[in-house]
Design an enzyme around this catalytic site. Structure first.
Site, PDB file in Angstrom:
ATOM      1  N   LYS A 222       6.337  -2.516  -7.287  1.00 21.14           N
ATOM      2  CA  LYS A 222       6.381  -2.804  -5.850  1.00 21.14           C
ATOM      3  C   LYS A 222       5.001  -2.762  -5.206  1.00 21.14           C
ATOM      4  O   LYS A 222       4.050  -2.190  -5.742  1.00 21.14           O
ATOM      5  CB  LYS A 222       7.345  -1.836  -5.161  1.00 21.14           C
ATOM      6  N   ARG A 256      15.447   1.949 -11.483  1.00 21.09           N
ATOM      7  CA  ARG A 256      15.600   0.476 -11.563  1.00 21.09           C
ATOM      8  C   ARG A 256      14.232  -0.119 -11.910  1.00 21.09           C
ATOM      9  O   ARG A 256      13.286   0.026 -11.131  1.00 21.09           O
ATOM     10  CB  ARG A 256      16.117  -0.032 -10.209  1.00 21.09           C
TER      11      ARG A 256
HETATM   12  C1  9MG Z   1      17.649  -5.415  -5.308  1.00 21.08           C
HETATM   13  N1  9MG Z   1      16.640  -4.386  -5.167  1.00 21.08           N
HETATM   14  C2  9MG Z   1      15.300  -4.564  -5.033  1.00 21.08           C
HETATM   15  N2  9MG Z   1      14.698  -3.389  -4.899  1.00 21.08           N
HETATM   16  C3  9MG Z   1      15.670  -2.437  -4.941  1.00 21.08           C
HETATM   17  C4  9MG Z   1      15.685  -1.047  -4.851  1.00 21.08           C
HETATM   18  O1  9MG Z   1      14.568  -0.346  -4.643  1.00 21.08           O
HETATM   19  N3  9MG Z   1      16.859  -0.407  -4.939  1.00 21.08           N
HETATM   20  C5  9MG Z   1      18.011  -1.095  -5.116  1.00 21.08           C
HETATM   21  N4  9MG Z   1      19.154  -0.398  -5.190  1.00 21.08           N
HETATM   22  N5  9MG Z   1      18.061  -2.428  -5.198  1.00 21.08           N
HETATM   23  C6  9MG Z   1      16.903  -3.084  -5.109  1.00 21.08           C
END
Ligand code: 9MG
Length: 278
Positions: A222, A256
């Site tokens: 990010k 994630r």
């Molecule tokens: C779809 N998406 C993109 N970034 C995300 C994040 O930080 N958390 C979750 N749950 N979905 C995300």
């Protein structure tokens, strides 16, 4: 709506779960739409599973700042064939990243295990669709909407504001009959947050444990990493791993990520160290 037979809990939250990201959008921010081809996407799923991914998160609409909207029909046609193919080939937990009730409904019908909603089931019909199923749901916090969320994010007290949002969404879910055992919380790094907000959240991530629900952290590649380190999206691996580990050390149950093998290795080191603690 079909219910699953009674079985073991879908996810063992005593172990950190690695959620591999599969964006099947032409404009996803960090993989540039390279998995928009069906066979490439399936190959990528296979690689992620072989590398130790516990969950595959499929997204058919980009949530990057400034992203354009996708129609429900287009999103369904991107996501559902892939979901069906994954479910018929692999024994893996599948999460569908969507905020549309129609996509949720189709996804649940075709075997999705988790709904990952960056809008926390606030769109019309979403609470009802999820209530009629037994899937897990990730409620993510976002201030504003993807198109404009990074323009001027503002909080009175970011941690308390997010906690209050979670309490309110948990209450809405419970009123509809979605029990707490089905919920996962995510403070939503980068979703209506300045650089400082993101690092405040990361440093206080453990505060969210007070709600006694599994926590998901999505920091992979990010801009909170890129801006601090002055790194392009393809050069954020060290930052992604470090931030993931900081979140895990404070109680994150699901991470994630784009870089599954490297994250699995990092978590293995952390777990091994924990076993040696006196
Ligand atoms: C779809 N998406 C993109 N970034 C995300 C994040 O930080 N958390 C979750 N749950 N979905 C995300």
């Amino acid at each position: 709506m079909m219910m699953r037979p009674i079985q073991e809990p879908l996810i063992n939250f005593n172990q950190v779960q690695v959620m591999g990201i599969l964006n099947i959008t032409p404009d996803s921010f960090s993989d540039g739409g390279q998995f928009s081809n069906f066979n490439q996407a399936l190959k990528q799923v296979e690689l992620m599973i072989e590398s130790g991914a516990d969950i595959i998160d499929i997204g058919g609409e980009s949530t990057r700042p400034g992203a354009v909207d996708v129609s429900e029909k287009d999103e369904i046609s991107r996501v559902i064939p892939l979901l069906k193919a994954i479910k018929s080939r692999f024994d893996v937990t599948v999460s569908i990243d969507t905020s549309k009730a129609g996509v949720m409904s189709e996804a649940i019908m075709h075997g999705a295990d988790i709904i990952n909603d960056v809008r926390a089931l606030q769109n019309t019909g979403c609470l009802d669709v999820v209530a009629q199923s037994d899937v897990l749901v990730c409620l993510m916090h976002m201030q504003g909407m993807p198109r404009s969320m990074q323009e001027n994010p503002h909080y009175k007290d970011i941690i308390n504001d997010i906690l209050s949002f979670f309490e309110q969404r948990i209450e809405c879910c419970e009123q509809k009959g979605i029990v707490k055992e089905r919920l996962i919380l995510d403070p939503g790094f980068g979703f209506g947050k300045s650089l400082e907000h993101n690092y405040q959240i990361l440093s206080c991530f453990a505060e969210f444990n007070q709600l006694n629900l599994p926590l998901l952290a999505g920091v992979s590649r990010k801009s909170m990493l890129g801006s601090l380190l002055n790194r392009d999206v393809g050069q954020r691996l060290a930052g992604s791993l470090t931030a993931a580990i900081v979140a895990v050390q404070q109680g994150a149950s699901i991470i994630r990520v784009h870089d599954v093998p490297e994250t699995v290795d990092a978590i293995k080191i952390l777990k091994t160290v924990a076993q040696y603690k006196k």
